[in-house]
Design an enzyme around this catalytic site. Structure first.
Site, PDB file in Angstrom:
ATOM      1  N   LYS A   9       3.169 -19.990 -10.432  1.00  8.44           N
ATOM      2  CA  LYS A   9       3.887 -21.126 -11.006  1.00  8.44           C
ATOM      3  C   LYS A   9       4.697 -21.897  -9.942  1.00  8.44           C
ATOM      4  CE  LYS A   9       4.200 -19.217 -15.680  1.00  8.44           C
ATOM      5  NZ  LYS A   9       5.070 -19.071 -16.871  1.00  8.44           N
ATOM      6  N   TYR A  49      -0.926 -25.085 -22.713  1.00  6.99           N
ATOM      7  CA  TYR A  49      -0.014 -24.252 -23.515  1.00  6.99           C
ATOM      8  C   TYR A  49      -0.010 -24.658 -24.993  1.00  6.99           C
ATOM      9  CZ  TYR A  49       2.127 -21.812 -19.514  1.00  6.99           C
ATOM     10  OH  TYR A  49       2.362 -20.995 -18.427  1.00  6.99           O
ATOM     11  N   PHE A  57      10.721 -23.965 -26.993  1.00  8.00           N
ATOM     12  CA  PHE A  57      10.739 -24.087 -25.534  1.00  8.00           C
ATOM     13  C   PHE A  57       9.569 -24.906 -24.979  1.00  8.00           C
ATOM     14  CE2 PHE A  57       8.695 -19.978 -26.566  1.00  8.00           C
ATOM     15  CZ  PHE A  57       7.485 -20.093 -25.897  1.00  8.00           C
ATOM     16  N   ARG A  85      -1.751  -8.325 -16.277  1.00  7.29           N
ATOM     17  CA  ARG A  85      -0.529  -8.353 -17.091  1.00  7.29           C
ATOM     18  C   ARG A  85       0.437  -7.240 -16.657  1.00  7.29           C
ATOM     19  NH1 ARG A  85       0.515 -12.472 -21.005  1.00  7.29           N
ATOM     20  NH2 ARG A  85       1.329 -10.909 -22.443  1.00  7.29           N
ATOM     21  N   THR A  91       7.397 -10.796 -19.715  1.00  4.26           N
ATOM     22  CA  THR A  91       7.580 -12.256 -19.626  1.00  4.26           C
ATOM     23  C   THR A  91       8.973 -12.615 -19.127  1.00  4.26           C
ATOM     24  OG1 THR A  91       6.065 -12.485 -21.485  1.00  4.26           O
ATOM     25  CG2 THR A  91       7.420 -14.403 -20.965  1.00  4.26           C
ATOM     26  N   ARG A 102       7.315  -9.995 -11.601  1.00  5.93           N
ATOM     27  CA  ARG A 102       8.433 -10.724 -12.213  1.00  5.93           C
ATOM     28  C   ARG A 102       9.774 -10.059 -11.936  1.00  5.93           C
ATOM     29  NH1 ARG A 102       4.935 -12.110 -17.574  1.00  5.93           N
ATOM     30  NH2 ARG A 102       4.383 -14.270 -17.089  1.00  5.93           N
ATOM     31  N   ASN A 112       9.278 -17.879 -14.275  1.00  4.44           N
ATOM     32  CA  ASN A 112       8.928 -16.464 -14.162  1.00  4.44           C
ATOM     33  C   ASN A 112       7.733 -16.229 -13.236  1.00  4.44           C
ATOM     34  OD1 ASN A 112       6.991 -17.393 -15.904  1.00  4.44           O
ATOM     35  ND2 ASN A 112       7.290 -15.826 -17.483  1.00  4.44           N
ATOM     36  N   HIS A 115       1.659 -16.477 -14.386  1.00  6.12           N
ATOM     37  CA  HIS A 115       1.118 -16.439 -15.751  1.00  6.12           C
ATOM     38  C   HIS A 115      -0.142 -15.585 -15.727  1.00  6.12           C
ATOM     39  CE1 HIS A 115      -0.577 -17.763 -19.602  1.00  6.12           C
ATOM     40  NE2 HIS A 115      -1.729 -17.862 -18.935  1.00  6.12           N
ATOM     41  N   GLU A 126      -8.857 -20.111 -20.935  1.00  3.89           N
ATOM     42  CA  GLU A 126      -8.023 -20.593 -19.832  1.00  3.89           C
ATOM     43  C   GLU A 126      -8.834 -20.812 -18.549  1.00  3.89           C
ATOM     44  OE1 GLU A 126      -3.964 -18.547 -21.632  1.00  3.89           O
ATOM     45  OE2 GLU A 126      -4.700 -17.866 -19.682  1.00  3.89           O
TER      46      GLU A 126
HETATM   47  P1  CMP Z   1       3.745 -17.518 -19.782  1.00  2.00           P
HETATM   48  O1  CMP Z   1       3.153 -16.157 -19.621  1.00  2.00           O
HETATM   49  O2  CMP Z   1       3.244 -18.570 -18.843  1.00  2.00           O
HETATM   50  O3  CMP Z   1       3.510 -18.026 -21.281  1.00  2.00           O
HETATM   51  C1  CMP Z   1       4.355 -18.973 -21.902  1.00  2.00           C
HETATM   52  C2  CMP Z   1       5.604 -19.210 -21.116  1.00  2.00           C
HETATM   53  O4  CMP Z   1       6.668 -19.788 -21.838  1.00  2.00           O
HETATM   54  C3  CMP Z   1       6.149 -17.892 -20.642  1.00  2.00           C
HETATM   55  O5  CMP Z   1       5.335 -17.392 -19.618  1.00  2.00           O
HETATM   56  C4  CMP Z   1       7.574 -18.262 -20.237  1.00  2.00           C
HETATM   57  O6  CMP Z   1       7.649 -18.686 -18.900  1.00  2.00           O
HETATM   58  C5  CMP Z   1       7.869 -19.472 -21.124  1.00  2.00           C
HETATM   59  N1  CMP Z   1       8.965 -19.248 -22.066  1.00  2.00           N
HETATM   60  C6  CMP Z   1      10.112 -19.942 -22.098  1.00  2.00           C
HETATM   61  N2  CMP Z   1      10.900 -19.526 -23.098  1.00  2.00           N
HETATM   62  C7  CMP Z   1      10.242 -18.523 -23.722  1.00  2.00           C
HETATM   63  C8  CMP Z   1      10.553 -17.674 -24.818  1.00  2.00           C
HETATM   64  N3  CMP Z   1      11.695 -17.780 -25.503  1.00  2.00           N
HETATM   65  N4  CMP Z   1       9.637 -16.753 -25.184  1.00  2.00           N
HETATM   66  C9  CMP Z   1       8.448 -16.648 -24.506  1.00  2.00           C
HETATM   67  N5  CMP Z   1       8.110 -17.421 -23.452  1.00  2.00           N
HETATM   68  C10 CMP Z   1       9.003 -18.350 -23.060  1.00  2.00           C
END
Ligand code: CMP
Length: 137
Positions: A9, A49, A57, A85, A91, A102, A112, A115, A126
């Site tokens: 990212k 997304y 968010f 993962r 996350t 992470r 973070n 992905h 994807e």
């Molecule tokens: P990612 O795995 O890229 O998938 C969705 C992204 O939304 C996640 O990582 C986070 O970076 C972002 N995100 C921001 N706020 C939230 C939240 N409250 N819960 C989950 N993902 C979030």
């Protein structure tokens, strides 16, 4: 052998952590079978997304993901999807286990750093969003 999709990212690319994260992938036995650097538009981030479009968010997430260059990749290996993962960690970096990307590199829940697809079905969607079959070698 199976495949999964990964993003390094904007926060990680900006901090010059791309090489370190690629090493993390390779040290875990995954092979990078496709990779490119992109600066997503807001629309491209929204398309990627889309499953989160109803979440509070979503606006911030897609603004952040289009705020600077990222690196997208296809990883191949045994159990590539769950393996990537595991290497990424939870996350929210505050909940991520020691030794995960992470935990070691991420800034916060939004920034973070990486992905990874959450299922084999998501991985197929994807990968196809960013790569043609000809680009995966
Ligand atoms: P990612 O795995 O890229 O998938 C969705 C992204 O939304 C996640 O990582 C986070 O970076 C972002 N995100 C921001 N706020 C939230 C939240 N409250 N819960 C989950 N993902 C979030």
């Amino acid at each position: 052998m199976s495949r999964t999709f990964a993003i390094i990212k904007p926060d990680a690319v900006e901090r010059k952590l791309t090489g370190k994260i690629i090493s993390w992938m390779e040290n875990a036995g995954l092979t990078v079978v496709a990779m490119k650097r992109l600066h997503l538009t807001k629309k491209q981030a929204e398309g990627f997304y889309a499953e989160h479009s109803a979440r509070g968010f979503f606006g911030d997430l897609t603004s952040y993901m289009s705020s600077g260059p990222c690196v997208v990749a296809v990883l191949e290996g045994e159990n590539a999807q769950p393996k990537w993962r595991d290497i990424m960690g939870a996350t929210n970096p505050a909940n991520a286990a020691p030794g995960t990307i992470r935990k070691e590199l991420a800034v916060d829940l939004e920034k973070n750093s990486v992905h990874g697809s959450d299922s084999e079905t998501s991985a197929a969607r994807e990968i196809a969003y960013f790569f043609s079959e000809l680009e995966v070698v």
